[in-house]
Design a protein around this motif. Structure first.
Motif: not given
Length: 493
Positions: A52-63
């Motif tokens: 997803v991030a490779s499309y320029g979309v910011p990603v928030h990974y939580v845990g």
């Protein structure tokens, strides 16, 4: 040249995907990834985060801090190539027990991980706060959660510009099977006859026989929150099981026009070459010296505990097979892999490791191994596996046939997919005899059947062809790339 050797053709360059031109309309769409804290689940959503991030979309990974650290430490994607728009959120969880896995447990299921699953209830508040804070500055907040984390993302449903999507961590065949089994529905006529008979018969143990009562309650506690989902994502490929993706989608469609995307494989489909940046693990150096298609890779995943008696039989079976091997022999993960404490030293027959080294028969790996690189290496030709879905997808995408030894959960169904539907592997352990120790003669015979028989040659050829098709599905114009483009276009509409 082996039947899967063409996958390593240096002239084959994976095409750069033609990204949809969406950045001008993206606005500020952000994605939150919410994995279950177990390795096979952490890994899949981190790989999806990279896609997803490779499309320029910011990603928030939580845990939790320890599970985020675990995900990063074991990632197949080198840290240097990690997109800067993936951000990890270390949310506090209450202390939870992290007992050592027991080889004498009555269950093959990793019940020792249950405390970590139960502790995820505390993530609900921090995730709700993150959704609200991101929603105020974003056009849309997209929450992608593991199926088993539905309850902790439920508050996103009340945020006007937030959407929730469920990630199914298992094969589409497994989803269909569980649906038909739990509802008593007969499989539709287009399902392969022998599969339909297995599903309908009482001879194949139900899904409930392969998990604990405690985990079943945990699963049930998530079910009521699936109603908030706007769509489903699968780590599978239509080349592998498009038929079952469609069957499940049609059977579970509702009035809200739920959407489905088969985006897999999530894992990278081009592994680093010897000359490029890759792990310097000792087993990779050993593999480089081996003949093409001469090595069997043995690994039962991160959550399998085997009794000493079974480990002895595997050792003897591998030695007698005469085939070279890499055997990952490490203790199953604890709920917190960084919690310390003395790990069980898994005993091999006396002198076995020295004999293996002296005769250059193979490598016994006692720590983490770079599985995807091993499966993608020209010297590797067979995978003896527990059939966890992560391992299945990695093996299939590398064109590798599987000796199937399922342990629990979805693994018996994945083994059916591998051996009866795709016909790219053989069963080593009959699921009907869960408590029996598999003898060395059975292991030796299975290895020889897949590596040194005409039937095995046909399976290896089919696996190579399927692997090439799956890798091609991620190229520009490929079916999985189109599904990923479709998902990105949908969330950024």
């Amino acid at each position: 040249m082996s039947s899967h050797q063409h996958q390593h053709d240096p002239n084959h360059v994976q095409k750069q995907p033609n990204r949809p031109k969406i950045k001008d309309v993206l606005g500020s769409v952000v994605v939150i990834m919410v994995p279950l804290p177990a390795q096979g689940h952490l890994n899949q959503l981190l790989e999806l985060a990279h896609l997803v991030a490779s499309y320029g979309v910011p990603v928030h990974y939580v845990g939790s801090a320890s599970h985020n650290r675990q995900a990063k430490l074991r990632s197949h994607v080198p840290l240097l190539s990690t997109p800067s728009n993936i951000r990890f959120h270390d949310f506090p969880t209450p202390p939870f027990l992290s007992p050592a896995p027991s080889p004498n447990s009555p269950y093959k299921f990793p019940s020792h991980l249950q405390p970590a699953f139960d502790a995820t209830v505390s993530l609900r508040g921090p995730i709700a706060s993150l959704v609200r804070s991101l929603s105020s500055g974003s056009r849309r907040v997209v929450v992608v959660h593991d199926y088993l984390m539905a309850s902790v993302v439920q508050d996103a449903a009340s945020v006007p510009n937030a959407e929730i999507y469920v990630f199914n961590t298992v094969s589409a065949l497994t989803l269909c099977w569980y649906m038909w089994e739990s509802t008593g529905m007969a499989p539709p006529p287009e399902v392969e006859l022998d599969i339909a008979e297995l599903i309908s018969s009482k001879g194949f143990p139900s899904f409930l026989h392969s998990i604990t009562d405690e985990f079943l309650k945990f699963v049930a506690s998530q079910n009521e929150f699936q109603k908030f989902s706007s769509g489903s994502i699968y780590n599978t490929c239509r080349v592998i099981e498009g038929h079952y993706v469609d069957l499940y989608a049609s059977a579970t469609a509702n009035d809200t026009a739920t959407k489905y995307w088969a985006i897999g494989p999530f894992n990278p489909v081009k592994v680093p070459e010897k000359t490029s940046r890759r792990s310097a693990h000792v087993c990779m150096e050993w593999l480089d010296k081996q003949a093409p298609s001469s090595v069997i890779y043995v690994s039962f995943g991160t959550a399998t505990v085997l009794r000493d008696e079974q480990i002895r039989e595997i050792a003897i079976g591998l030695e007698r097979s005469g085939q070279k091997f890499i055997w990952v022999l490490r203790e199953a993960d604890k709920a917190d892999i960084f919690s310390g404490g003395e790990a069980r030293k898994i005993e091999l027959p006396q002198g076995f490791e020295e004999m293996v080294e002296t005769r250059d028969l193979g490598v016994v790996v006692r720590d983490w191994a770079p599985q995807l690189e091993i499966l993608g290496h020209p010297a590797t030709c067979v995978f003896l596996s527990h059939c966890g879905w992560n391992s299945c997808m990695e093996s299939i995408s590398m064109g590798m046939p599987i000796l199937a030894w399922p342990m629990h959960s979805d693994q018996p169904r994945n083994a059916v997919l591998i051996t009866r539907v795709l016909k790219i592997g053989l069963i080593v352990k009959d699921w009907m005899n869960q408590d029996d120790v598999v003898k060395s003669s059975t292991i030796e015979g299975a290895v020889k059947a897949l590596m040194a028989s005409e039937e095995g040659e046909q399976m290896r050829k089919r696996a190579a062809e399927l692997g090439a098709a799956v890798r091609g599905s991620m190229d520009e114009g490929g079916v999985s790339r189109a599904e990923l483009d479709s998902f990105i276009s949908h969330i950024s509409r």
